[in-house]
Design an enzyme around this catalytic site. Structure first.
Site, mmCIF file in Angstrom:
data_model
loop_
_atom_site.group_PDB
_atom_site.id
_atom_site.type_symbol
_atom_site.label_atom_id
_atom_site.label_comp_id
_atom_site.label_asym_id
_atom_site.label_seq_id
_atom_site.Cartn_x
_atom_site.Cartn_y
_atom_site.Cartn_z
ATOM 1 N N SER A 118 70.240 31.163 -43.561
ATOM 2 C CA SER A 118 71.484 30.655 -44.135
ATOM 3 C C SER A 118 71.551 29.166 -43.934
ATOM 4 C CB SER A 118 72.697 31.310 -43.464
ATOM 5 O OG SER A 118 72.857 30.804 -42.163
ATOM 6 N N SER A 119 72.567 28.544 -44.555
ATOM 7 C CA SER A 119 72.779 27.115 -44.356
ATOM 8 C C SER A 119 73.911 26.883 -43.373
ATOM 9 C CB SER A 119 73.131 26.445 -45.702
ATOM 10 O OG SER A 119 74.329 26.990 -46.212
ATOM 11 N N CYS A 120 74.246 27.888 -42.588
ATOM 12 C CA CYS A 120 75.426 27.800 -41.733
ATOM 13 C C CYS A 120 75.137 27.170 -40.393
ATOM 14 C CB CYS A 120 76.022 29.193 -41.514
ATOM 15 S SG CYS A 120 74.967 30.254 -40.516
ATOM 16 N N GLY A 121 73.860 26.867 -40.107
ATOM 17 C CA GLY A 121 73.557 26.251 -38.831
ATOM 18 C C GLY A 121 73.162 27.233 -37.765
ATOM 19 N N GLU A 158 79.323 23.591 -37.145
ATOM 20 C CA GLU A 158 77.969 23.152 -37.454
ATOM 21 C C GLU A 158 77.936 21.685 -37.880
ATOM 22 O OE1 GLU A 158 79.864 25.526 -38.805
ATOM 23 O OE2 GLU A 158 78.628 26.833 -40.023
#
Length: 274
Positions: free
Chosen positions: A116-119, A220
């Site tokens: 994911s790009s959520c960190g 994040e």
């Protein structure tokens, strides 16, 4: 999948739509520019590392910022090469590192539990999520007028946002509020990674100014800003509870709900805002 030939073709595409009158009468057939969102497969040293949903422009900047934010590198010059290739259904972003840095990437890839790009990529437990951030030691002298100046000019640095109304912007500002560099993406995390990468590639010191984001402030974004060594983060929307506590613990000045008429100082441990 769009096969891009230039920057614009990686940012947006024209789509025929029909305007439906609601409060105002009048339907119409229109052509609307919409932001491109595509899967970007990130490979490090030939190893599949992550799949991000992103705007596939400025991917060289994104590669550097992503690697810095993930802790795979410490400086931009530790990246040997970045290759970007259109593939079926999306893009392949290939990052090549020296052997000692590749070992770090391999270990992270082995423990990866989410894409994911959520960190949270590669995070296995809560303790690792909440590990202490490096203390923010940089200081700048700034004030409310600088925040207002940056906010007033942010739109001028959002060509993709103006065209599509569907992307976030991350901008780096001087202490006086002049926007020095900006990047856009459908994902707020991606926009910040692109900005951090662009700064690293052009020699702009994150410690010399502040970051402005057209997004809500999640933890994040605080982490990426602190790890970059930037002393202050300004966001146009509200922070989450974890973002606020993590910013205070790291010594990061955090300003949220920054609008034309007011802003909230969430954290300013060093009294940088006059």
């Amino acid at each position: 999948m769009i096969q891009p030939d230039d920057q614009r073709d990686r940012e947006m595409v024209d789509l025929p739509v029909r305007r439906l009158g609601l409060a105002e009468p009048g339907d119409a057939d229109l052509t609307r520019s919409i932001a491109i969102e595509a899967p970007v497969s990130v490979e490090v040293g030939g190893i599949a590392y992550a799949v991000m949903m992103a705007t596939p422009a400025d991917l060289d900047d994104y590669a550097v910022g992503f690697a810095l934010s993930e802790g795979l590198i410490e400086t931009a010059d530790q990246i040997g090469r970045v290759d970007v290739h259109p593939i079926e259904g999306g893009f392949a972003l290939r990052i090549w590192l020296p052997p000692e840095r590749n070992a770090i990437a391999l270990e992270r890839a082995r423990t990866r539990v989410s894409e994911s790009s959520c960190g949270l990529c590669g995070i296995e437990n809560i303790e690792e999520v909440l590990r202490p951030l490096p203390p923010v030691t940089a200081r700048i002298g700034t004030d409310r007028s600088a925040i207002a100046t940056a906010l007033a000019s942010l739109r001028d640095h959002q060509p993709l946002g103006q065209a599509t109304g569907a992307v976030h912007a991350a901008a780096f500002c001087s202490p006086a509020g002049q926007i020095l560099l900006a990047r856009e993406d459908v994902g707020r995390h991606n926009a910040l990674d692109k900005l951090i990468g662009a700064m690293a590639r052009t020699g702009v010191d994150p410690a010399s100014g502040f970051i402005l984001l057209s997004a809500r402030c999640s933890y994040e974004l605080v982490e990426k800003t602190a790890r970059a060594g930037c002393p202050m983060l300004v966001t146009v929307s509200a922070p989450t509870s974890l973002a606020a506590t993590r910013a205070a613990a790291a010594g990061l000045t955090l300003v949220a709900l920054a609008r034309t008429d007011s802003a909230l100082i969430v954290s300013d441990p060093h009294g940088m805002i006059a």
